[in-house]
Design a protein around this motif. Structure first.
Motif, PDB file in Angstrom:
ATOM      1  N   ASP A  89      39.860  20.607  40.859  1.00 16.09           N
ATOM      2  CA  ASP A  89      39.922  20.759  39.429  1.00 16.09           C
ATOM      3  C   ASP A  89      40.308  22.255  38.948  1.00 16.09           C
ATOM      4  N   ARG A  90      39.773  23.285  39.846  1.00 13.98           N
ATOM      5  CA  ARG A  90      40.055  24.463  39.470  1.00 13.98           C
ATOM      6  C   ARG A  90      41.921  24.811  39.889  1.00 13.98           C
ATOM      7  N   LEU A  91      42.358  24.066  40.660  1.00 15.72           N
ATOM      8  CA  LEU A  91      43.773  24.224  40.591  1.00 15.72           C
ATOM      9  C   LEU A  91      44.468  23.576  39.588  1.00 15.72           C
ATOM     10  N   LYS A  92      44.145  22.404  39.027  1.00 17.99           N
ATOM     11  CA  LYS A  92      44.463  21.840  37.985  1.00 17.99           C
ATOM     12  C   LYS A  92      44.588  22.833  36.439  1.00 17.99           C
ATOM     13  N   ARG A  93      43.483  23.692  36.640  1.00 18.77           N
ATOM     14  CA  ARG A  93      43.064  24.405  35.376  1.00 18.77           C
ATOM     15  C   ARG A  93      44.305  25.605  35.583  1.00 18.77           C
ATOM     16  N   ILE A  94      44.809  26.044  36.775  1.00 21.00           N
ATOM     17  CA  ILE A  94      45.980  26.862  36.753  1.00 21.00           C
ATOM     18  C   ILE A  94      47.104  26.287  36.141  1.00 21.00           C
ATOM     19  N   LYS A  95      47.598  25.093  36.470  1.00 20.19           N
ATOM     20  CA  LYS A  95      48.750  24.420  35.790  1.00 20.19           C
ATOM     21  C   LYS A  95      48.314  24.327  34.318  1.00 20.19           C
ATOM     22  N   LYS A  96      47.137  24.132  33.779  1.00 23.79           N
ATOM     23  CA  LYS A  96      46.970  23.997  32.461  1.00 23.79           C
ATOM     24  C   LYS A  96      46.915  25.647  31.714  1.00 23.79           C
ATOM     25  N   ASP A  97      46.511  26.768  32.486  1.00 28.86           N
ATOM     26  CA  ASP A  97      46.661  27.939  31.849  1.00 28.86           C
ATOM     27  C   ASP A  97      47.706  28.629  32.126  1.00 28.86           C
ATOM     28  N   GLY A  98      48.451  28.269  33.286  1.00 24.87           N
ATOM     29  CA  GLY A  98      49.782  28.762  33.514  1.00 24.87           C
ATOM     30  C   GLY A  98      49.363  30.009  34.449  1.00 24.87           C
ATOM     31  N   ILE A  99      50.573  30.762  34.818  1.00 28.21           N
ATOM     32  CA  ILE A  99      50.359  31.847  35.738  1.00 28.21           C
ATOM     33  C   ILE A  99      49.895  32.999  35.026  1.00 28.21           C
ATOM     34  N   ALA A 104      45.342  37.001  33.849  1.00 27.76           N
ATOM     35  CA  ALA A 104      44.633  37.469  32.891  1.00 27.76           C
ATOM     36  C   ALA A 104      43.074  37.185  33.345  1.00 27.76           C
ATOM     37  N   GLN A 105      42.631  36.169  34.034  1.00 26.26           N
ATOM     38  CA  GLN A 105      41.440  36.015  34.521  1.00 26.26           C
ATOM     39  C   GLN A 105      40.972  36.899  35.466  1.00 26.26           C
ATOM     40  N   PHE A 106      42.217  37.483  36.155  1.00 29.91           N
ATOM     41  CA  PHE A 106      41.932  38.382  37.396  1.00 29.91           C
ATOM     42  C   PHE A 106      40.822  39.522  37.049  1.00 29.91           C
ATOM     43  N   PHE A 107      41.009  40.071  35.580  1.00 27.73           N
ATOM     44  CA  PHE A 107      40.306  41.020  35.237  1.00 27.73           C
ATOM     45  C   PHE A 107      38.866  40.773  34.564  1.00 27.73           C
ATOM     46  N   GLY A 108      38.408  39.371  34.602  1.00 29.77           N
ATOM     47  CA  GLY A 108      37.483  38.887  33.900  1.00 29.77           C
ATOM     48  C   GLY A 108      36.129  39.012  35.067  1.00 29.77           C
ATOM     49  N   PRO A 109      35.028  38.191  34.433  1.00 25.46           N
ATOM     50  CA  PRO A 109      33.970  38.174  35.669  1.00 25.46           C
ATOM     51  C   PRO A 109      34.138  37.140  36.893  1.00 25.46           C
ATOM     52  N   ASP A 110      35.313  36.348  36.588  1.00 25.66           N
ATOM     53  CA  ASP A 110      35.547  35.284  37.622  1.00 25.66           C
ATOM     54  C   ASP A 110      36.852  35.727  38.357  1.00 25.66           C
ATOM     55  N   GLY A 111      37.439  37.147  38.099  1.00 27.06           N
ATOM     56  CA  GLY A 111      38.589  37.572  38.890  1.00 27.06           C
ATOM     57  C   GLY A 111      38.573  36.990  40.383  1.00 27.06           C
ATOM     58  N   ALA A 112      37.627  37.017  41.312  1.00 23.74           N
ATOM     59  CA  ALA A 112      37.867  36.640  42.421  1.00 23.74           C
ATOM     60  C   ALA A 112      38.135  35.209  42.557  1.00 23.74           C
ATOM     61  N   GLU A 113      37.512  34.386  41.917  1.00 26.63           N
ATOM     62  CA  GLU A 113      37.788  32.930  41.892  1.00 26.63           C
ATOM     63  C   GLU A 113      39.434  32.751  41.550  1.00 26.63           C
ATOM     64  N   ALA A 114      39.887  33.507  40.515  1.00 28.11           N
ATOM     65  CA  ALA A 114      41.152  33.399  40.033  1.00 28.11           C
ATOM     66  C   ALA A 114      42.040  33.700  40.792  1.00 28.11           C
TER      67      ALA A 114
END
Length: 188
Positions: A89-99, A104-114
């Protein structure tokens, strides 16, 4: 863990009481409860066995039921399968959000996850829709899959509103959780 699980239960109770279908986030939170609660229970029981020693080998001490606890890890949704679902499901979110959205999520609280999700997506991408290649890619990157799942689980546990269970602890279990049966030999 108790507060997290109670918070998830509260959200699920709201859905059930109002005849609503749980959203994807709640479904993931339920999966995290299942994965983490079983892990904690198994760790605690193993530590208790080490603490009580040979008492754990005796008849009618409750430890003979440990195998039943282990089956909980594989019943009602295997923990590893649920972890792969969270990862998928997280990998599908990458497809939806795009690269760009993922970067951009790298710099948020979930950066390690992204970062972990994007790195894993890049490793799995060459397999495309070829199932044999995907199986090989997943087998080769199993550690990254479960590491990403752990990051997702930690996010859910960090961000979930906590609560208390509506029901108090069962009284007959309370004593067993706080005291040691000094007369255990008489029961043999």
């Amino acid at each position: 863990m108790i507060a997290y699980t109670a918070g998830v239960e509260k959200r699920l109770n709201h859905c059930l009481a109002n005849d609503l279908i749980p959203d994807a986030d709640l479904v993931d939170a339920i999966a995290v409860c299942k994965i983490r609660c079983i892990d904690v229970a198994l760790q605690r029981c193993h530590a208790l066995r080490l603490e009580v020693g040979s008492y754990a080998l005796m008849h009618d001490t409750g430890f003979e039921l440990m195998d039943m606890l282990l089956t909980c890890k594989f019943a009602e949704g295997d923990s590893r399968i649920l972890q792969m679902k969270l990862c998928r499901d997280r990998l599908k979110r990458i497809k939806k959000d795009g690269i760009p959205g993922t970067v951009a999520q790298f710099f948020g609280p979930d950066g390690a996850e992204a970062r972990a999700a994007l790195a894993l997506a890049q490793k799995l991408a060459p397999a495309g829709r070829n199932l044999k290649k995907m199986q090989i890619a997943m087998d080769s990157n199993w550690a990254e899959i479960y590491a990403l799942s752990r990051l997702i689980e930690e996010r859910h546990m960090r961000d979930q509103a906590t609560s208390n269970f509506k029901e108090p602890i069962v009284q007959r279990l309370k004593a067993a959780s706080t005291t040691y049966d000094n007369d255990w030999k008489k029961k043999i």
